[in-house]
Design a protein around this motif. Structure first.
Motif, PDB file in Angstrom:
ATOM      1  N   ILE A  40       0.925  -1.018  -0.180  1.00  0.00           N
ATOM      2  CA  ILE A  40       0.418   0.396  -0.069  1.00  0.00           C
ATOM      3  C   ILE A  40       0.664   0.905   0.225  1.00  0.00           C
ATOM      4  CG2 ILE A  40      -1.772   1.308   1.211  1.00  0.00           C
ATOM      5  CD1 ILE A  40      -2.745  -1.439   2.408  1.00  0.00           C
ATOM      6  N   ASP A  41       2.400   1.182   0.723  1.00  0.00           N
ATOM      7  CA  ASP A  41       2.443   2.162   0.438  1.00  0.00           C
ATOM      8  C   ASP A  41       2.962   2.580  -1.148  1.00  0.00           C
ATOM      9  OD1 ASP A  41       2.656   2.634   3.567  1.00  0.00           O
ATOM     10  OD2 ASP A  41       4.618   1.997   3.861  1.00  0.00           O
ATOM     11  N   TYR A  42       3.753   1.674  -1.417  1.00  0.00           N
ATOM     12  CA  TYR A  42       4.010   1.824  -2.755  1.00  0.00           C
ATOM     13  C   TYR A  42       3.507   2.197  -3.462  1.00  0.00           C
ATOM     14  CZ  TYR A  42       5.882  -0.302  -7.076  1.00  0.00           C
ATOM     15  OH  TYR A  42       6.328  -0.488  -8.466  1.00  0.00           O
ATOM     16  N   LEU A  43       2.232   1.572  -3.555  1.00  0.00           N
ATOM     17  CA  LEU A  43       0.481   2.411  -4.436  1.00  0.00           C
ATOM     18  C   LEU A  43       0.911   3.587  -4.458  1.00  0.00           C
ATOM     19  CD1 LEU A  43      -2.094  -0.557  -4.316  1.00  0.00           C
ATOM     20  CD2 LEU A  43      -0.670   0.003  -6.244  1.00  0.00           C
ATOM     21  N   GLU A  58      -8.021   0.455  -1.611  1.00  0.00           N
ATOM     22  CA  GLU A  58      -7.070  -0.101  -0.376  1.00  0.00           C
ATOM     23  C   GLU A  58      -6.873   1.772  -0.886  1.00  0.00           C
ATOM     24  OE1 GLU A  58      -5.628  -1.233   1.043  1.00  0.00           O
ATOM     25  OE2 GLU A  58      -6.479  -3.684   0.897  1.00  0.00           O
ATOM     26  N   LEU A  59      -6.528   2.517  -2.045  1.00  0.00           N
ATOM     27  CA  LEU A  59      -6.127   3.521  -2.150  1.00  0.00           C
ATOM     28  C   LEU A  59      -7.274   4.529  -1.311  1.00  0.00           C
ATOM     29  CD1 LEU A  59      -5.414   4.312  -5.500  1.00  0.00           C
ATOM     30  CD2 LEU A  59      -3.601   4.269  -3.828  1.00  0.00           C
ATOM     31  N   ASP A  60      -8.493   4.003  -1.464  1.00  0.00           N
ATOM     32  CA  ASP A  60      -9.983   4.749  -1.293  1.00  0.00           C
ATOM     33  C   ASP A  60      -9.236   4.970   0.706  1.00  0.00           C
ATOM     34  OD1 ASP A  60     -12.095   6.123  -1.039  1.00  0.00           O
ATOM     35  OD2 ASP A  60     -12.889   4.174  -0.288  1.00  0.00           O
ATOM     36  N   ALA A 118      -6.827   4.158   2.171  1.00  0.00           N
ATOM     37  CA  ALA A 118      -5.472   4.965   2.660  1.00  0.00           C
ATOM     38  C   ALA A 118      -5.757   6.952   2.687  1.00  0.00           C
ATOM     39  CB  ALA A 118      -4.652   4.555   1.943  1.00  0.00           C
ATOM     40  N   GLY A 119      -7.492   6.592   1.992  1.00  0.00           N
ATOM     41  CA  GLY A 119      -7.243   8.047   1.873  1.00  0.00           C
ATOM     42  C   GLY A 119      -7.443   9.218   1.175  1.00  0.00           C
ATOM     43  N   MET A 120      -6.977   8.553  -0.025  1.00  0.00           N
ATOM     44  CA  MET A 120      -6.541   8.664  -1.392  1.00  0.00           C
ATOM     45  C   MET A 120      -7.834   9.325  -2.258  1.00  0.00           C
ATOM     46  SD  MET A 120      -4.071  10.283  -3.384  1.00  0.00           S
ATOM     47  CE  MET A 120      -2.504   9.959  -2.289  1.00  0.00           C
ATOM     48  N   SER A 121      -8.091  10.670  -2.351  1.00  0.00           N
ATOM     49  CA  SER A 121      -9.222  10.083  -4.400  1.00  0.00           C
ATOM     50  C   SER A 121      -8.139  10.883  -5.423  1.00  0.00           C
ATOM     51  CB  SER A 121     -10.119  10.988  -3.397  1.00  0.00           C
ATOM     52  OG  SER A 121      -9.587  12.143  -2.770  1.00  0.00           O
ATOM     53  N   ARG A 122      -9.449  11.197  -6.023  1.00  0.00           N
ATOM     54  CA  ARG A 122      -8.795  12.031  -7.026  1.00  0.00           C
ATOM     55  C   ARG A 122      -8.583  13.685  -6.860  1.00  0.00           C
ATOM     56  NH1 ARG A 122     -13.118  10.187 -10.876  1.00  0.00           N
ATOM     57  NH2 ARG A 122     -14.751  11.128  -9.491  1.00  0.00           N
TER      58      ARG A 122
END
Length: 83
Positions: free
Chosen positions: A29-32, A67-69, A71-75
């Motif tokens: 996940i850190d890599y992504l 997983e990005l979602d 982690a709080g990552m969005s567009r």
């Protein structure tokens, strides 16, 4: 009383594992997240290819999105990283 009869103890033991086993561990996940921070314009299919090529993990687009979602990552937040 039922717990005492069933287990011989009066305290419920906590369950160690809950839910599904994750396909990606914390390092993956850190890599992504690092990939997205370096290049916020990656598409999900490109992230799948990079994960498969560099981390030797075959996952679906939905897994990476979730997983990005998680982690709080969005567009919106990936666009905010550019500023």
């Amino acid at each position: 009383m039922k717990l005492w009869r069933d287990t011989g103890d009066v305290i419920n033991q906590p369950r160690t594992a809950r839910g599904r086993v994750r396909h990606l561990d914390r390092e993956d996940i850190d890599y992504l997240l690092q990939l997205v921070c370096d290049n916020p314009d990656y598409f999900l299919d490109e992230l799948v290819d990079l994960t498969q090529t560099n981390r030797f993990i075959s996952v679906h687009l939905t897994t990476i999105f979730n997983e990005l979602d998680r982690a709080g990552m969005s567009r919106k937040s990936s666009n905010a990283l550019l500023q």
